[in-house]
Design an enzyme around this catalytic site. Structure first.
Site, PDB file in Angstrom:
ATOM      1  N   GLU A   1       0.825  -1.204   0.000  1.00  0.00           N
ATOM      2  CA  GLU A   1       0.000   0.000   0.000  1.00  0.00           C
ATOM      3  C   GLU A   1       0.865   1.263   0.000  1.00  0.00           C
ATOM      4  O   GLU A   1       1.822   1.382   0.758  1.00  0.00           O
ATOM      5  CB  GLU A   1      -0.924   0.058   1.222  1.00  0.00           C
TER       6      GLU A   1
ATOM      7  N   ASP B   1       9.670   5.831  14.881  1.00  0.00           N
ATOM      8  CA  ASP B   1       9.459   7.255  14.624  1.00  0.00           C
ATOM      9  C   ASP B   1       9.856   8.029  15.874  1.00  0.00           C
ATOM     10  O   ASP B   1       9.279   7.821  16.947  1.00  0.00           O
ATOM     11  CB  ASP B   1       7.985   7.497  14.280  1.00  0.00           C
ATOM     12  N   ILE B   2      10.857   8.898  15.751  1.00  0.00           N
ATOM     13  CA  ILE B   2      11.283   9.737  16.868  1.00  0.00           C
ATOM     14  C   ILE B   2      11.045  11.189  16.479  1.00  0.00           C
ATOM     15  O   ILE B   2      11.583  11.662  15.473  1.00  0.00           O
ATOM     16  CB  ILE B   2      12.770   9.514  17.236  1.00  0.00           C
ATOM     17  N   ASP B   3      10.221  11.883  17.261  1.00  0.00           N
ATOM     18  CA  ASP B   3       9.795  13.243  16.947  1.00  0.00           C
ATOM     19  C   ASP B   3      10.282  14.191  18.033  1.00  0.00           C
ATOM     20  O   ASP B   3      10.103  13.930  19.221  1.00  0.00           O
ATOM     21  CB  ASP B   3       8.265  13.292  16.849  1.00  0.00           C
TER      22      ASP B   3
ATOM     23  N   HIS C   1      13.233   8.725  11.205  1.00  0.00           N
ATOM     24  CA  HIS C   1      12.533   7.442  11.089  1.00  0.00           C
ATOM     25  C   HIS C   1      13.551   6.338  10.852  1.00  0.00           C
ATOM     26  O   HIS C   1      14.608   6.582  10.265  1.00  0.00           O
ATOM     27  CB  HIS C   1      11.545   7.460   9.916  1.00  0.00           C
TER      28      HIS C   1
ATOM     29  N   LEU D   1       3.919   5.074   7.254  1.00  0.00           N
ATOM     30  CA  LEU D   1       5.009   5.962   7.650  1.00  0.00           C
ATOM     31  C   LEU D   1       5.499   6.722   6.425  1.00  0.00           C
ATOM     32  O   LEU D   1       5.528   6.183   5.317  1.00  0.00           O
ATOM     33  CB  LEU D   1       6.159   5.168   8.274  1.00  0.00           C
ATOM     34  N   LYS D   2       5.896   7.949   6.652  1.00  0.00           N
ATOM     35  CA  LYS D   2       6.358   8.806   5.561  1.00  0.00           C
ATOM     36  C   LYS D   2       7.502   8.164   4.791  1.00  0.00           C
ATOM     37  O   LYS D   2       8.441   7.631   5.368  1.00  0.00           O
ATOM     38  CB  LYS D   2       6.802  10.157   6.121  1.00  0.00           C
TER      39      LYS D   2
ATOM     40  N   ASP E   1       7.555   6.636  19.560  1.00  0.00           N
ATOM     41  CA  ASP E   1       6.115   6.533  19.397  1.00  0.00           C
ATOM     42  C   ASP E   1       5.818   5.046  19.210  1.00  0.00           C
ATOM     43  O   ASP E   1       5.914   4.512  18.100  1.00  0.00           O
ATOM     44  CB  ASP E   1       5.656   7.345  18.188  1.00  0.00           C
TER      45      ASP E   1
ATOM     46  N   HIS F   1       0.343   0.261  10.018  1.00  0.00           N
ATOM     47  CA  HIS F   1       0.582   1.685  10.217  1.00  0.00           C
ATOM     48  C   HIS F   1       1.423   2.234   9.068  1.00  0.00           C
ATOM     49  O   HIS F   1       2.411   1.637   8.665  1.00  0.00           O
ATOM     50  CB  HIS F   1       1.313   1.916  11.544  1.00  0.00           C
TER      51      HIS F   1
END
Length: 474
Positions: free
Chosen positions: A100, A165-167, A222, A368-369, A357, A366
């Site tokens: 996807e 994912d680390i933001d 990411h 992811l970018k 996250d 899920h």
């Protein structure tokens, strides 16, 4: 021929997308409504004409994005390496076809369950749609665009890379230089620490070999773990990995977010060793956590009563964060409570340890970018990070889409020649695209990606040979 339908609004049930995003019910209609007539045919416009539509200053203007994206997807996006990555050597039948993709288009139109048969189809569709943002999802049991046509319950997410994912926004309570989506070189150290700590654990503790680290384009990083074993992990196994790597517990209302006990796990010991090489410069000097009154209070709140008074007294004598930290460590060792000797390590971890996250990591479906997606607000490309040169990576040096188009325009206008000495006008599109990105500052990041894909391909060759032998194809 379009369907005659009008755009509609639906509830998006994906974990990462806000609900009530407008979704076009017909992509042909969307293209007819939004295509700019001056750039409807990217293959026919010339660089200078396209770039003349926008200001080519060093400052990125989000309003220029519709004019720049056709050129980016036509001339610069590394489709060949991208397809080789997600096709995984074709070891598993229909692996790429059942993947996807989701596109965020102009005016925040969000289109899910896109899929493609091959690289050519992916290229054509992305060049037509010019997505503002690309997200990658799972490999499903059926082609994602048929999810409404298959029997209820049979459309299932089967595999996906293990992702992290680390933001930077999750660190707002431990940084004073910036907040929210803002970052600077001082707090970017937190992202370096996150990559160092997690990459070591994924490699040495779990044995994963193929780890792709990517800058998000704005305020985070990411990680895509692409080993076959990682892609096949169940949701419970992904949750277990994420929990193993998580030490920060509790939300904004929790004062003490790290609790250690003896004996300290070797993973924590290894992580502390890596963090300590950054701690003094980041926490004590750049953030001055024991110098500014408000941050001093936050640190003192983590100490038990039996050493709090003595530490406050010491802080009256010492004025710098470095001196105060040394005195705090001495007091901690003198503490009478159980595990009090670990208090300084708990403080280090609370201020510097990676904040994951977990929901992003544990969900097989899920999204992811995608690497090489453009961040619409900053214009920066989501580029791979060379972990061998992690400390030299500068997020502010990552090119914006406007910079890349300007660099390409200058190269073409100056009549720059290719390696053979001729700038061939009629050469095949893939070959010309390779020349084009090499003419820009995107080239070094594509090279990092290329090396990553090549390392993975070495592992696929053995599997392909084994399959060939089993089939008697000598």
């Amino acid at each position: 021929m379009h369907c005659g339908s009008t755009p509609k609004t639906i509830d998006c049930k994906s974990q990462h997308a806000p609900s009530q995003r407008p979704v076009s019910s017909c992509l042909v209609c969307y293209r007819e409504r939004t295509t700019n007539p001056t750039i409807r045919h990217p293959s026919r416009f010339r660089y200078s004409r396209a770039l003349g539509l926008v200001s080519m200053s060093d400052v990125y203007d989000p309003a220029s994005l519709p004019d720049l994206l056709p050129l980016y997807y036509r001339r610069l996006f590394p489709f060949s390496q991208y397809f080789r990555w997600l096709n995984y050597g074709g070891v598993t039948k229909n692996y790429f076809q059942n993947r996807e993709f989701s596109f965020t288009l102009k005016d925040d139109i969000y289109v899910r369950y896109q899929c493609f048969s091959n690289q050519s189809e992916l290229e054509k569709e992305m060049q037509k749609m010019c997505p503002y943002k690309i997200d990658i999802g799972a490999v499903y049991s059926h082609r994602p665009n048929q999810h409404n046509a298959v029997k209820s319950g049979s459309f299932q997410a089967q595999e996906k890379e293990l992702v992290f994912d680390i933001d930077m926004t999750d660190y707002d309570d431990v940084r004073s230089c910036c907040s929210s989506a803002d970052i600077c070189h001082k707090c970017w150290t937190l992202m370096k620490i996150a990559v160092r700590v997690l990459d070591r654990a994924l490699k040495e503790d779990f044995g994963f070999e193929h780890r792709l680290w990517v800058y998000s384009g704005r305020r985070g990083v990411h990680c895509w773990v692409c080993d076959e074993a990682a892609r096949k992990l169940s949701q419970s196994a992904r949750s277990a990995v994420a929990e193993y790597l998580s030490l920060i517990r509790g939300g904004s209302e929790t004062i003490k977010k790290v609790q250690l006990s003896t004996p300290v796990h070797p993973f924590i010991t290894e992580s502390l060793s890596l963090i300590m090489s950054y701690f003094e410069d980041y926490a004590l000097i750049d953030q001055d956590i024991l110098g500014r009154p408000e941050s001093v209070e936050n640190v003192l709140a983590l100490l038990p009563e039996d050493i709090l008074l003595e530490t406050c007294s010491d802080f009256q004598k010492y004025k710098t964060s470095v001196k105060r930290w040394e005195s705090l460590k001495k007091r901690v060792k003198q503490g009478s409570q159980k595990n009090s000797a670990l208090l300084d390590s708990e403080i280090v971890l609370q201020y510097c340890y990676p904040r994951l996250d977990v929901n992003v990591s544990k969900g097989v479906n899920h999204l992811l970018k995608s690497p090489f997606s453009v961040h619409p607000k900053t214009g920066r490309i989501s580029v791979p990070i060379d972990t061998r040169q992690l400390d030299q990576f500068d997020p502010f040096a990552v090119p914006t889409i406007s910079m890349l188009c300007q660099e390409l325009d200058k190269a073409v206008q100056s009549g720059e020649e290719d390696e053979s000495g001729k700038d061939k006008e009629g050469e095949p599109e893939p070959k010309r695209r390779v020349r084009d990105y090499k003419r820009t500052s995107l080239g070094k990041y594509v090279k990092v990606f290329e090396l990553f894909v090549e390392q993975m391909e070495k592992s696929w060759k053995g599997q392909l040979l084994k399959q060939s032998d089993m089939q008697g194809d000598f």
